[in-house]
Each structure stands twice: as structure tokens, then as C-alpha cells.
Design a protein around this motif. Structure first.
Motif, PDB file in Angstrom:
ATOM      1  N   ALA A 130       0.821  -1.210   0.000  1.00 33.20           N
ATOM      2  CA  ALA A 130       0.000   0.000   0.000  1.00 33.20           C
ATOM      3  C   ALA A 130       0.856   1.262   0.000  1.00 33.20           C
ATOM      4  N   PRO A 172      -2.063   5.259  -2.247  1.00 37.01           N
ATOM      5  CA  PRO A 172      -2.578   3.897  -2.431  1.00 37.01           C
ATOM      6  C   PRO A 172      -3.957   3.893  -3.075  1.00 37.01           C
ATOM      7  N   PRO A 175      -6.489   1.422   2.414  1.00 36.51           N
ATOM      8  CA  PRO A 175      -6.273   0.195   1.636  1.00 36.51           C
ATOM      9  C   PRO A 175      -6.735  -1.009   2.453  1.00 36.51           C
TER      10      PRO A 175
END
Length: 405
Positions: A167, A263, A323
């Protein structure tokens, strides 16, 4: 130098897909994928569905067999060896027959990788593993990773490693894995790296620094591998940090801070109004709430010691504006680690769909929709790697290969 790859422990083809997305004409000449104890080799079938099968040097197919019974000399020659292998006990012992030297534990898949390297001598290797490899086993921290580095050193390779949270480099999942890049010491790349200090390699000039940029560090912790694998097993311990290099048996390592990239958020990969089978029923809601919640449980150890097991709460449901968490092979089953989200259209709580699981790992939608059961689609994704991380490394390796004869 040819852009040829051999992919071990291939799963559903994450390494191959990552290199193909680099669009630089990499050719996978052989792969191996075999799931121990599985009645049907679903991952192998998925791989073949997408890429076709591979013949060995005798014109035979052995890609769906236990790699330990495959004759490594029959694997086609290749420039790059890749694979994600389990974190296991890599210790060795003296064999009963002194003529055989040392032997690793049966079933430990690192030794299969070592055997392939010894037989085929690829110029470069990229391996993936869980980040706890750097610290295992708990009673002799760093021994197992040290044994791997010692094997590479003994075979004439240098190595870099980096623990990567996907991420932090633009992916949809907070998945931490260690990547290992090894290169044969007689390559032009190895010669070109000799002009850089170890600190410069970690900071800017090494393979990992180019694939996964970091803030600059000012020092390395140093160590040295022991003379042989028996000694490594019995005596070696070292505090490996998340980034480092090994060359000529010497270790240089430190913590690093990534240069963060934006991300993909969990909310960006969700589908809407999915099949009813993924929604949580009212009958199971209390169980889900308990599993996701904080706990303090009185327990008794095997030795009779009484203690309190405690764990904090897990987001329930998972937040859309972060994420995804690390996906495990148990994804979609009723357990604490499974993602639970509110559906974008209905607002009701549900587990992820197979397509959403594929998106977390960076695969194409319906990649595993090749006839395998839904449960196995989640299992295969839990075992997979984050494909965009492979593409990043492929692009760096492209430049390296261009300089080789």
C-alpha cells in the motif's frame, strides 16, 4: 542476455503476470505449481488456462508435480528464477553418509530452490516471502534468513532484500512481504555494483532502491555469515532489518522509510449490489461482532500457567478510506481476519467477492474464474502476491538486462 524466466511455486501466475505487464518481452520457459494434498490442482489449472503449459528439456510436462521429484537438470535454461516459497525451518544437519555432506529438512521448499540454482545457475533471482522470515525462528532470530543468504553466497551470488508494504507503493492492500533479489557475482551487473558502497546501494543505487525508493539513511548495521551451513544452524543469530544487502558473506542492513505513493483505497475496488451469498445473515451477525471485537480470555498453558489472552478490536466494517488489510487464505470464511464491508449500493454488511479479492492483489477481474470453486478462488488469492510490486521490479531488471552481454 535473453529475457527468460523460470517460475517456481507459481500459484495462479502472479510473477508471470507482473513481468508480462512490463511489456518488455519476458518469456517464461518453465513453471512449477503443485499444492500438497490437493485432490484437484486448481491453481495449476488456472495458470495453464491463462498461459498454457511448459515442456521440460525432454519435451515432457512435469509442471503439476511435486518439485522435489522433478529432475532439476531437465528444467530449461533461464536468466531469471522467481518464486514465492513458504517460511519454514531452514536448518540443516550432517547426513548419515559423509559423502552427501549436509541435508536440509525434507519438505522444506527452499532446498528445491537451491537445487535449481545449483543446476541451472540463473544470472538473477527474485523471491518473495512473509516478512517474519527475517526474524525466524523465535529462539534464534535471523538464523533461517541467514541460512538462505549463506546458500546464495556459497553458490556465488550476492543479494539484496526489502520488506515492502504494498500500500505504501500505490497498491490496494497493506500487505508486508520481503522480496529478495540475488545476482550472480560474474555478471556485469555485479561488477557495476562494486563501485558503490553498501550504504549507497541501500539508499539509491541498488535494485531495491530503484524499485522501491526510500528516504536516505545514514548508517548500516553490519554482520557476517559463518563459514558453513552446519555452523549457521547451530550458532548464527542476527537482527536483520527490513532493508539490506549481502555480498562476499558480509551483511549490511537497516530500517528504511519509504517514499510514499498514493494507495488504492478499499472503497475504490468494491462492487455494488452483489450476490446475496456474500451478505452476512442476521443469525451470524453476533458471531461476527464477537470475532471482530476486543477480548480478554483466561487461559491455561500446557505447563499449567494461567494467563489472560487479549486482543484489540478489528474494524467492523472495514473502512472504505484505507487500503485493504492483509488478505489470508481464509478470506471469506467466518473468522477475525476476513474483510467485512458495507455494500456501496445496499449498505448491508457483507464479505468480499472473488473479484474484489483479485483487485486487492492487483490481478485482472475474474482471473481465478477458471472453473475452481468460489472458496478456492479466495484461497488462491490469499496465497498470491501483489502483482504491481512485481511489475515495478521487472522494469528495473529490464535496464539491468540491457547492459548484460
Amino acid at each position: 542476455m535473453k529475457k527468460t524466466i523460470c517460475e517456481l511455486f507459481a500459484g495462479v501466475g502472479g510473477f508471470r503476470l507482473g513481468f508480462e505487464r512490463a511489456n518488455s518481452n519476458w518469456e517464461t520457459v518453465w513453471f512449477s505449481q503443485w499444492e500438497p494434498g490437493a485432490r484437484t490442482q486448481w491453481a495449476n489449472q488456472c495458470y495453464v488456462e491463462h498461459f498454457g503449459n511448459s515442456l521440460d528439456m525432454n519435451g515432457e510436462i512435469h509442471t503439476g508435480e511435486d518439485i522435489s521429484v522433478v529432475d532439476k537438470n531437465n528444467i530449461p535454461d533461464h536468466t531469471l528464477l522467481v518464486g514465492g516459497f513458504p517460511c519454514q525451518d531452514y536448518s540443516v544437519a550432517q547426513s548419515l553418509s559423509s559423502s552427501k555432506g549436509i541435508e536440509g529438512k525434507k519438505g522444506v521448499l527452499w532446498w528445491q530452490i537451491r537445487d535449481v540454482i545449483e543446476a541451472k545457475k540463473p544470472a538473477f533471482c527474485i523471491f518473495e516471502n512473509v516478512d517474519r522470515l527475517l526474524k525466524s525462528p523465535a529462539k534464534q532470530r535471523g538464523r533461517d534468513f541467514g541460512i538462505i543468504l549463506s546458500c546464495l553466497n556459497g553458490l556465488g551470488y550476492s543479494a539484496e532484500w526489502r520488506v515492502v508494504n504494498a500500500a505504501e507503493y500505490g497498491a490496494a492492500q497493506r500487505r508486508r512481504r520481503v522480496f529478495i533479489f540475488a545476482y550472480r557475482n560474474d555478471t556485469q551487473y555485479a561488477e557495476s555494483m562494486n563501485k558503490y558502497t553498501e550504504l549507497a546501494m541501500i539508499n539509491t543505487d541498488g535494485f531495491m532502491a530503484q524499485a522501491f525508493p526510500i528516504e536516505q539513511i545514514e548508517e548500516c548495521f553490519e554482520g557476517e555469515l559463518l563459514d558453513d551451513l552446519i555452523e549457521m544452524t547451530d550458532k548464527f543469530s542476527f537482527d536483520f532489518k527490513p532493508a539490506g544487502i549481502m555480498r562476499n558473506g558480509k551483511i549490511y542492513t537497516n530500517k528504511v522509510v519509504p517514499v510514499l505513493e498514493k494507495p488504492i483505497l478499499l472503497g475504490e475496488i468494491l462492487q455494488s449490489d452483489v450476490d446475496e451469498n456474500f451478505y452476512i445473515s442476521s443469525e451470524k451477525m453476533s458471531k461476527w461482532t464477537y470475532l471482530k471485537g476486543a477480548k480478554k480470555i483466561n487461559r491455561v498453558s500446557k505447563t499449567g500457567h494461567e494467563y489472560v489472552f487479549s486482543e484489540g478490536p478489528v474494524g467492523f466494517p472495514d473502512s472504505w478510506d484505507k487500503p485493504g488489510r492483509t488478505m489470508l487464505t481464509s478470506e471469506s470464511t467466518l473468522n477475525r481476519s476476513t474483510h467485512v464491508v458495507s455494500d456501496p449500493k445496499t449498505g448491508k454488511l457483507r464479505t468480499l467477492t472473488p473479484i474484489e479479492a483479485e483487485r486487492l492483489q492487483g490481478f485482472d477481474d475474474d482471473w481465478t474464474n477458471t472453473g475452481m470453486p468460489t472458496r478456492m478462488r479466495f484461497f488462491c488469492m490469499g496465497n498470491a502476491l501483489v502483482v504491481p510490486m512485481i511489475t515495478r521490479m521487472a522494469k528495473v531488471l529490464d535496464k539491468i538486462i540491457d547492459e548484460e552481454q
